[in-house]
Design a protein around this motif. Structure first.
Motif, mmCIF file in Angstrom:
data_model
loop_
_atom_site.group_PDB
_atom_site.id
_atom_site.type_symbol
_atom_site.label_atom_id
_atom_site.label_comp_id
_atom_site.label_asym_id
_atom_site.label_seq_id
_atom_site.Cartn_x
_atom_site.Cartn_y
_atom_site.Cartn_z
ATOM 1 N N PRO A 55 1.742 -8.276 1.988
ATOM 2 C CA PRO A 55 2.696 -9.378 2.003
ATOM 3 C C PRO A 55 4.135 -8.864 1.897
ATOM 4 O O PRO A 55 4.402 -7.879 1.198
ATOM 5 C CB PRO A 55 2.299 -10.189 0.760
ATOM 6 N N PHE A 56 5.013 -9.518 2.609
ATOM 7 C CA PHE A 56 6.447 -9.227 2.596
ATOM 8 C C PHE A 56 6.765 -7.817 3.120
ATOM 9 O O PHE A 56 7.827 -7.266 2.849
ATOM 10 C CB PHE A 56 7.034 -9.414 1.190
ATOM 11 N N ASP A 57 5.825 -7.232 3.865
ATOM 12 C CA ASP A 57 6.022 -5.899 4.466
ATOM 13 C C ASP A 57 6.369 -4.846 3.419
ATOM 14 O O ASP A 57 7.149 -3.923 3.660
ATOM 15 C CB ASP A 57 7.117 -5.938 5.542
ATOM 16 N N GLU A 58 5.756 -4.959 2.253
ATOM 17 C CA GLU A 58 6.085 -4.063 1.143
ATOM 18 C C GLU A 58 5.912 -2.586 1.514
ATOM 19 O O GLU A 58 6.812 -1.763 1.307
ATOM 20 C CB GLU A 58 5.209 -4.392 -0.063
ATOM 21 N N HIS B 213 -1.617 6.078 1.714
ATOM 22 C CA HIS B 213 -0.978 4.803 2.022
ATOM 23 C C HIS B 213 0.360 4.739 1.281
ATOM 24 O O HIS B 213 0.674 5.609 0.456
ATOM 25 C CB HIS B 213 -1.880 3.633 1.625
ATOM 26 N N ALA B 214 1.141 3.701 1.558
ATOM 27 C CA ALA B 214 2.492 3.606 1.002
ATOM 28 C C ALA B 214 2.563 2.668 -0.189
ATOM 29 O O ALA B 214 3.616 2.082 -0.462
ATOM 30 C CB ALA B 214 3.474 3.164 2.083
ATOM 31 N N GLY B 215 1.467 2.520 -0.917
ATOM 32 C CA GLY B 215 1.499 1.735 -2.140
ATOM 33 C C GLY B 215 2.373 2.402 -3.186
ATOM 34 O O GLY B 215 2.487 3.637 -3.237
ATOM 35 N N ASN B 216 2.981 1.589 -4.044
ATOM 36 C CA ASN B 216 3.954 2.111 -4.998
ATOM 37 C C ASN B 216 3.362 3.175 -5.906
ATOM 38 O O ASN B 216 3.972 4.222 -6.141
ATOM 39 C CB ASN B 216 4.520 0.958 -5.839
ATOM 40 N N ASN B 217 2.143 2.937 -6.441
ATOM 41 C CA ASN B 217 1.558 3.907 -7.357
ATOM 42 C C ASN B 217 1.160 5.196 -6.662
ATOM 43 O O ASN B 217 1.357 6.294 -7.199
ATOM 44 C CB ASN B 217 0.344 3.298 -8.065
ATOM 45 N N ALA C 223 10.457 -4.861 -9.795
ATOM 46 C CA ALA C 223 10.830 -5.055 -8.389
ATOM 47 C C ALA C 223 9.799 -4.433 -7.458
ATOM 48 O O ALA C 223 9.144 -3.437 -7.798
ATOM 49 C CB ALA C 223 12.203 -4.441 -8.130
ATOM 50 N N MET C 224 9.697 -5.024 -6.295
ATOM 51 C CA MET C 224 8.854 -4.483 -5.241
ATOM 52 C C MET C 224 9.667 -4.441 -3.960
ATOM 53 O O MET C 224 10.527 -5.294 -3.728
ATOM 54 C CB MET C 224 7.603 -5.343 -5.071
ATOM 55 N N ARG C 225 9.378 -3.466 -3.142
ATOM 56 C CA ARG C 225 10.101 -3.364 -1.877
ATOM 57 C C ARG C 225 9.612 -4.426 -0.900
ATOM 58 O O ARG C 225 8.642 -5.145 -1.145
ATOM 59 C CB ARG C 225 9.914 -1.967 -1.290
#
Length: 338
Positions: free
Chosen positions: A265-268, A241-245, A115-117
């Motif tokens: 994309p998709f304001d993740e 930054h707000a990247g998942n990793n 899943a991704m936000r």
């Protein structure tokens, strides 16, 4: 055998996939246009790129995200995966592609969506999430997306943050931890990724000039850290930054942080920043601040400390994800003769 599709945008998908794959106790094959990481534990199938100069109907009239017509690279990458799906794979993990998820499901192979936000309510995401046998969320149930339908949540394994540093023990930084260092210059570590940014070197330079009592170190793909864990531990505040990793590594290190969303994309990343702020984990922003704001932002982050990251992670997220995938693999192998 487990199949694992890894998107080529940035390096975060590959880093996360490698961490999970190394925890698997069953054979795994990776599929990606990226090169195989040195520590990948199984087979690797290198896929050709699928980006034509003039893509023809890449969304199939809005049904898909990316399936360009008449492109040899796209056809070949799907053919390579189809060969494995038709004979060897019991489960396919996608991180992340709706098209690969649906391809696997059409082959009758169980699928796991990482899943991704962000705003994943478009037609294609809904189809992929609906079709998935399992969803693995790299965040906690307490910080879950509140818009998800129940049928998604019911089949979701909340693994918590998944970091390559999960095995390293830390003590969260409390607000008073740096009292003894009050006479020395405080340290800011900027961790920036390779997936694209709207922040320039000049932006960082202006922030540095506006905070003369802080020392700034910048780490990025162009200037990588020789030991990121040591850099994280040495920092009084981390700017990321707000990247998942990146967020997962902050959670493993339990550092005071200012997390700033970048366009995706998709304001993740904006959704990640919002979730961090709502959970009270750290200071999270939608855009890079003006120079005059930086002094108070760094001080406030330092005073908040890093204990809030406990709301973002469980112990060993990669292993939790791997165990969930293995359980699905066990179901696949026992339900139907191969």
């Amino acid at each position: 055998m487990i199949g694992y599709y890894i998107h080529h945008q940035g390096l975060g998908h590959r880093t996360r996939a490698t961490g999970i794959a190394r925890q698997l106790e069953v054979p795994v094959v990776g599929f990606s246009s990226l090169a195989a990481p040195e520590d990948w534990p199984g087979q690797w199938c290198t896929l050709p790129m699928d980006v034509p100069r003039r893509p023809v109907d890449p969304t199939a009239n809005g049904v898909l995200h990316w399936a360009p017509l008449d492109h040899a690279g796209y056809r070949e990458r799907m053919r390579l995966m189809a060969e494995y799906l038709g004979s060897e794979l019991s489960v396919m993990v996608t991180d992340t592609s709706a098209e690969v998820t649906l391809l696997a499901r059409l082959f009758g192979v169980r699928t796991v969506v990482m899943a991704m936000r962000g705003k994943r309510t478009d037609r294609t995401h809904r189809d992929a999430y609906d079709a998935a046998s399992m969803i693995v969320a790299p965040w906690t149930a307490e910080s879950a997306e509140d818009y998800w339908p129940r049928e998604w949540t019911d089949k979701t394994v909340f693994a918590g943050a998944i970091s390559r540093f999960d095995h390293l023990a830390v003590t969260p930084v409390a607000a008073t931890d740096d009292v003894a260092r009050s006479d020395s210059r405080r340290k800011v570590l900027v961790v920036w990724g390779g997936g694209g940014t709207d922040v320039t070197d000049s932006d960082i330079d202006r922030a540095r000039l506006a905070t003369p009592d802080w020392d700034w170190t910048v780490r990025s793909p162009a200037n990588p850290s020789p030991d990121l864990w040591a850099d994280l531990q040495a920092a009084d505040v981390v700017v990321s930054h707000a990247g998942n990793n990146a967020v997962a590594e902050l959670s493993a290190a339990a550092r005071p942080a200012v997390v700033i969303a970048q366009p995706r994309p998709f304001d993740e990343q904006h959704a990640t920043a919002l979730a961090l702020e709502k959970a009270g984990v750290c200071t999270a922003l939608d855009h890079w601040p003006v120079p005059d704001q930086w002094h108070s932002l760094l001080e406030n982050a330092r005073e908040r400390g890093g204990s809030g990251w406990a709301r973002w992670r469980y112990d060993r997220g990669a292993r939790r994800a791997a165990q969930a995938i293995e359980r699905l693999d066990d179901v696949a192998l026992t339900c139907e003769p191969r």
